[in-house]
Write an enzyme that holds these catalytic residues in place. Structure first.
Site, PDB file in Angstrom:
ATOM      1  N   HIS A  81      15.379   3.023  -0.651  1.00  0.00           N
ATOM      2  CA  HIS A  81      15.018   1.664  -0.195  1.00  0.00           C
ATOM      3  C   HIS A  81      13.654   1.648   0.498  1.00  0.00           C
ATOM      4  O   HIS A  81      13.457   0.936   1.487  1.00  0.00           O
ATOM      5  CB  HIS A  81      16.076   1.109   0.764  1.00  0.00           C
ATOM      6  CG  HIS A  81      17.419   0.914   0.131  1.00  0.00           C
ATOM      7  ND1 HIS A  81      17.825  -0.275  -0.411  1.00  0.00           N
ATOM      8  CD2 HIS A  81      18.450   1.769  -0.056  1.00  0.00           C
ATOM      9  CE1 HIS A  81      19.056  -0.158  -0.895  1.00  0.00           C
ATOM     10  NE2 HIS A  81      19.463   1.077  -0.693  1.00  0.00           N
ATOM     11  N   ASN A 154      23.958  -4.573  -0.445  1.00  0.00           N
ATOM     12  CA  ASN A 154      23.155  -4.635  -1.675  1.00  0.00           C
ATOM     13  C   ASN A 154      23.406  -5.955  -2.383  1.00  0.00           C
ATOM     14  O   ASN A 154      24.292  -6.712  -1.992  1.00  0.00           O
ATOM     15  CB  ASN A 154      23.537  -3.490  -2.619  1.00  0.00           C
ATOM     16  CG  ASN A 154      22.943  -2.143  -2.207  1.00  0.00           C
ATOM     17  OD1 ASN A 154      21.960  -2.092  -1.488  1.00  0.00           O
ATOM     18  ND2 ASN A 154      23.549  -1.079  -2.661  1.00  0.00           N
TER      19      ASN A 154
HETATM   20 FE1  HDD Z   1      22.162   3.384   2.074  1.00  0.00          FE
HETATM   21  C1  HDD Z   1      19.101   2.804   3.390  1.00  0.00           C
HETATM   22  C2  HDD Z   1      22.481   0.029   1.321  1.00  0.00           C
HETATM   23  C3  HDD Z   1      25.156   4.013   0.498  1.00  0.00           C
HETATM   24  C4  HDD Z   1      22.016   6.586   3.114  1.00  0.00           C
HETATM   25  N1  HDD Z   1      21.012   1.752   2.290  1.00  0.00           N
HETATM   26  C5  HDD Z   1      19.768   1.720   2.857  1.00  0.00           C
HETATM   27  C6  HDD Z   1      19.267   0.383   2.845  1.00  0.00           C
HETATM   28  C7  HDD Z   1      20.209  -0.398   2.256  1.00  0.00           C
HETATM   29  C8  HDD Z   1      21.316   0.468   1.924  1.00  0.00           C
HETATM   30  C9  HDD Z   1      20.132  -1.878   2.009  1.00  0.00           C
HETATM   31  C10 HDD Z   1      17.908  -0.052   3.373  1.00  0.00           C
HETATM   32  C11 HDD Z   1      17.983  -0.499   4.787  1.00  0.00           C
HETATM   33  C12 HDD Z   1      16.627  -0.977   5.248  1.00  0.00           C
HETATM   34  O1  HDD Z   1      16.174  -2.014   4.749  1.00  0.00           O
HETATM   35  O2  HDD Z   1      16.046  -0.283   6.069  1.00  0.00           O
HETATM   36  N2  HDD Z   1      23.508   2.269   1.035  1.00  0.00           N
HETATM   37  C13 HDD Z   1      23.505   0.896   0.939  1.00  0.00           C
HETATM   38  C14 HDD Z   1      24.751   0.469   0.365  1.00  0.00           C
HETATM   39  C15 HDD Z   1      25.497   1.585   0.119  1.00  0.00           C
HETATM   40  C16 HDD Z   1      24.716   2.721   0.553  1.00  0.00           C
HETATM   41  C17 HDD Z   1      25.139  -0.972   0.112  1.00  0.00           C
HETATM   42  C18 HDD Z   1      26.862   1.703  -0.464  1.00  0.00           C
HETATM   43  C19 HDD Z   1      27.860   0.986  -0.080  1.00  0.00           C
HETATM   44  N3  HDD Z   1      23.342   5.010   1.806  1.00  0.00           N
HETATM   45  C20 HDD Z   1      24.556   5.057   1.164  1.00  0.00           C
HETATM   46  C21 HDD Z   1      25.141   6.367   1.318  1.00  0.00           C
HETATM   47  C22 HDD Z   1      24.260   7.108   2.078  1.00  0.00           C
HETATM   48  C23 HDD Z   1      23.138   6.235   2.370  1.00  0.00           C
HETATM   49  C24 HDD Z   1      26.472   6.798   0.756  1.00  0.00           C
HETATM   50  C25 HDD Z   1      24.332   8.533   2.560  1.00  0.00           C
HETATM   51  C26 HDD Z   1      25.398   9.245   2.631  1.00  0.00           C
HETATM   52  N4  HDD Z   1      20.761   4.517   3.008  1.00  0.00           N
HETATM   53  C27 HDD Z   1      20.942   5.805   3.376  1.00  0.00           C
HETATM   54  C28 HDD Z   1      19.800   6.354   4.205  1.00  0.00           C
HETATM   55  C29 HDD Z   1      18.873   5.114   4.332  1.00  0.00           C
HETATM   56  C30 HDD Z   1      19.592   4.072   3.505  1.00  0.00           C
HETATM   57  C31 HDD Z   1      19.207   7.619   3.709  1.00  0.00           C
HETATM   58  C32 HDD Z   1      17.405   5.283   4.005  1.00  0.00           C
HETATM   59  C33 HDD Z   1      16.650   4.581   5.091  1.00  0.00           C
HETATM   60  C34 HDD Z   1      17.648   4.262   6.075  1.00  0.00           C
HETATM   61  O3  HDD Z   1      18.878   4.672   5.666  1.00  0.00           O
HETATM   62  O4  HDD Z   1      17.450   3.747   7.156  1.00  0.00           O
HETATM   63  O5  HDD Z   1      20.262   6.780   5.438  1.00  0.00           O
END
Ligand code: HDD
Length: 698
Positions: A81, A154
């Protein structure tokens, strides 16, 4: 080389832009340029040198500070993202959920809660384009009175994997390939489809990702979903399962694949610009907020497990209750400080909302807090203005750390303490009644590392989604898979995906195989035989947006000598229906109309192709049209509008251009010379019946 003439004193006064009038000395201390430490700067144009043409001196702390700060301006982008656009606004509750939750944000009707919402693509880097085929992130930070609530969702209600332990593999597979560093922001490559083929649980999400939902028209026109199942907890700590939904007031609308690809070239910032411009123009995007509520008994009665994030709860099964709305009404002042530094955490939940045991969500509860440490570099990232709990004070006994900005007075940095007995400040205390409590979910099972058998059905929901689509959407979906698999060079990967698709729908598998000119392989053996569920028309896009031009854009191509009355008529009609109208001309200065008046242009033809509009009008003079016949940008303007199924209004003089662009007469190609009225209806929607004439779909 000859030395320039003049004294050192005279040379030092010359700014690079000459004249130096923009760089006048400022004696008002509030406006004066200073170093980061407040020392006034006398000259921001020239470094301190050993002589007029001599080397720069190490002593020049003004130069060193400026360059050093610049050298460190970038921070690591989000691991996923990374590319995002955001806006401020508010959330307003319209119906109380007090029966189900004690969270004030969901019980106090009419109260406005400040929000910051960031939309994103998933796979591409921060500098990638806005319109790839991809899931869109929909992250909302609600600054509630009881702490921040981050609903990190999402635009698709399900996910690729069931257990967070697979997330790093999924992301490694979809991002650019490890050895070659491409493709950027694209899932159409070997490693992604290799992972998909080997992970049948991703099939349902693949149906959504290959649908037109993954190529949205505007961020203002996407739905949002919390994806994971959460709990609401009421005053008695009774739990109700909940799924969260956002519904765009402008309706759900997408682009066509060919259009999305071309927009990427025409305007890489298409979605970011659209969101920014709409808000700047006072056309504030709005979403309804809805919930699906289920008791434990209702959840148990469903033929699938609501803790499995690869499953959707069709709204025909559990209706969505609209209980609030969100309006985005303010653009960020500073992209870095706000959009980039915003940190969303699924662990940010106020009392009265709780997580579920969904194993995907459980892993997320660790990941988001953790990732901020490498991205924002400090455990104090919650003190950045955009992340602060604005709705209420934050207070605890955590202290110090990198970039601590708070000055805590007193000795109370431990608890329990009895300092208050001596008249000193004793610090904040826990609140057993009003504080956050977890649902008392009975556990008591044996520790295991396995996947519940209730998660084993990987195809019923994929089938439900595909079969619920309209014929047009099914064709787009099949064609998207053909496109993506055509970019997969490993044949065995394509074969495995085809073998899996046979479990979704034989018709779909056949279409894709035919599109690839491949034989249909034997069906793969599913862990559980899929079942036919009752179809859910609510899963479609077509029909989900109202026939209106509200929130959309109309481009009017004009030339010198064009009839201003026709331009005015189109503008009036489209604006009355809510559209933004832009004048496109061969030259940016504009054109001289038939009556001799000057019409200013909003953009030049080559920079404002028809892809960025929802409908177009060609108001040309005979001579103007003759000129445009020699300009491929003009021919493309008409041709792309036609193949992207847009309404084309035209004056008779534009006929030769239409002919050269291959535009055929149909209900969406409207002569507006005698009046623009007939243009409105077709302009409000796409001309779907035209599609078989312009595109070979799978
Ligand atoms: Fe995630 C960012 C949505 C599963 C690990 N995720 C991130 C963002 C969104 C989502 C919208 C951007 C937030 C922003 O604008 O800063 N992610 C989801 C959804 C998931 C999902 C709807 C499933 C239901 N994500 C998911 C899993 C993991 C992550 C299973 C790790 C085990 N996601 C992350 C992250 C991020 C992220 C690596 C990257 C930047 C942040 O978190 O702040 O931790």
């Amino acid at each position: 080389m000859a030395k320039p003439k003049g004294t050192a004193a005279a040379a030092s006064k010359v700014a690079p832009g000459q004249g130096g009038e923009l760089h006048q000395t400022e004696s008002d201390p509030r406006k004066r340029l200073t170093t980061n430490h407040g020392v006034p700067v006398s000259d921001d144009q020239n470094s301190l040198k050993g002589g007029r043409r001599g080397p720069t001196l190490l002593e020049d702390f003004v130069l060193r500070e400026k360059i050093q700060h610049f050298d460190h301006e970038r921070i690591p982008e989000r691991i996923v993202h990374a590319r995002g656009s955001a806006a401020h606004g508010y959330f307003e509750l319209t119906e109380s959920l007090a029966r189900y939750t004690r969270a004030k944000v969901l019980t106090e009707v009419g109260v406005k809660t400040e929000v910051f919402t960031r939309f994103s693509t998933v796979a591409g880097g921060a500098g990638s384009v806005d319109t790839p085929r991809d899931v869109r992130g929909f992250a909302v930070k609600l600054y509630t009175k009881e702490g921040n609530w981050d609903l990190v969702g999402n635009n698709i209600p399900v996910f690729f994997i069931q257990d967070a332990i697979k997330f790093p593999d999924l992301i490694h597979a979809v991002k650019m390939e490890a050895d070659r560093g491409f493709p950027q922001a694209a899932s159409a490559h070997d490693t992604f489809w290799d992972f998909v083929g080997l992970m049948p649980e991703s099939t349902h999400m693949i149906m959504w990702a290959m649908s037109d939902r993954a190529i949205p028209r505007s961020l203002r026109m996407i739905e949002g979903f919390g994806v994971n199942t959460f709990r609401l907890l009421n005053d008695k700590d009774e739990a109700t399962f909940v799924k969260f939904h956002w519904r765009p007031k402008l309706g759900l609308q997408s682009t066509l694949w060919d259009e999305a690809v071309k927009i990427a070239g025409a305007d890489p910032d298409f979605h970011r610009r659209d969101l920014h411009d709409a808000i700047a123009a006072g056309d504030f995007p709005e979403w309804e907020f809805g919930v699906q509520l289920l008791s434990q008994a209702e959840a148990d009665a469903l033929p699938f497990d609501i803790l499995d994030a690869t499953k959707v709860i069709p709204e025909e099964m559990v209706p969505i209750r609209i209980v609030g709305r969100m309006v985005l009404d303010r653009n960020p002042d500073n992209f870095f400080a706000e959009t980039e530094q915003s940190a969303f955490l699924p662990t940010n939940i106020p009392p009265g909302i709780d997580v579920s045991e969904d194993p995907l969500l459980q892993g997320r509860l660790f990941s988001y807090q953790d990732t901020q440490l490498s991205r924002l570099g400090s455990v104090n990232f919650h003190q950045l203005p955009i992340n602060q709990a604005k709705g209420c004070p934050f207070q605890n006994l955590q202290r110090d750390g990198h970039m601590q900005t708070q000055v805590f007075a007193g000795r109370a940095n431990y608890e329990p303490n009895s300092l208050a007995e001596a008249g000193e400040e004793g610090g904040p205390r826990e609140d057993p009644k009003g504080g956050f409590r977890s649902f008392a979910q009975p556990l008591g099972e044996t520790k295991v590392r396995l996947r519940s058998e209730t998660f084993a059905d990987h195809y019923s929901h994929a089938r439900l989604f595909y079969r619920s689509q309209s014929p047009i959407e099914q064709a787009h979906l099949a064609s998207a898979i053909v496109f993506e698999l055509s970019k997969v060079s490993l044949e065995h990967v394509r074969i495995r995906v085809l073998a899996n698709l046979r479990n979704v729908d034989e018709g779909l598998a056949k279409r894709v195989a035919a599109g690839l000119a491949m034989d249909l392989p034997a069906k793969s053996a599913p862990a559980v035989e899929p079942e036919d569920m009752k179809l859910s028309p609510a899963l479609r896009i077509i029909g989900k947006y109202p026939p209106t031009l509200k929130g959309r854009a109309v481009g009017v191509l004009v030339t010198d000598g064009a009839d201003g009355k026709v331009v005015d008529a189109v503008r009036k009609l489209a604006e009355a229906d809510g559209a933004m109208v832009k004048i496109v001309a061969p030259k940016v200065g504009g054109v001289t109309l038939k009556d001799g008046t000057l019409l200013k242009a909003d953009g030049q033809l080559a920079g404002m192709p028809s892809m960025i509009f929802d409908a177009v009008a060609l108001v040309l003079s005979k001579e103007g049209c003759a000129q445009l016949l020699k300009d491929s940008a003009a021919i493309d303007f008409a041709m792309n509008a036609f193949v992207h199924l847009k309404a084309i209004g035209f004056t008779a003089e534009a006929r030769p251009l239409l002919a050269k662009a291959g535009v055929e007469d149909d209900a969406g190609v409207v002569d507006i010379g005698g009046g623009a009225k007939g243009f409105l209806e077709p302009a409000r929607t796409r001309q779907w019946e035209r599609e078989p004439k312009v595109r070979m779909l799978a």
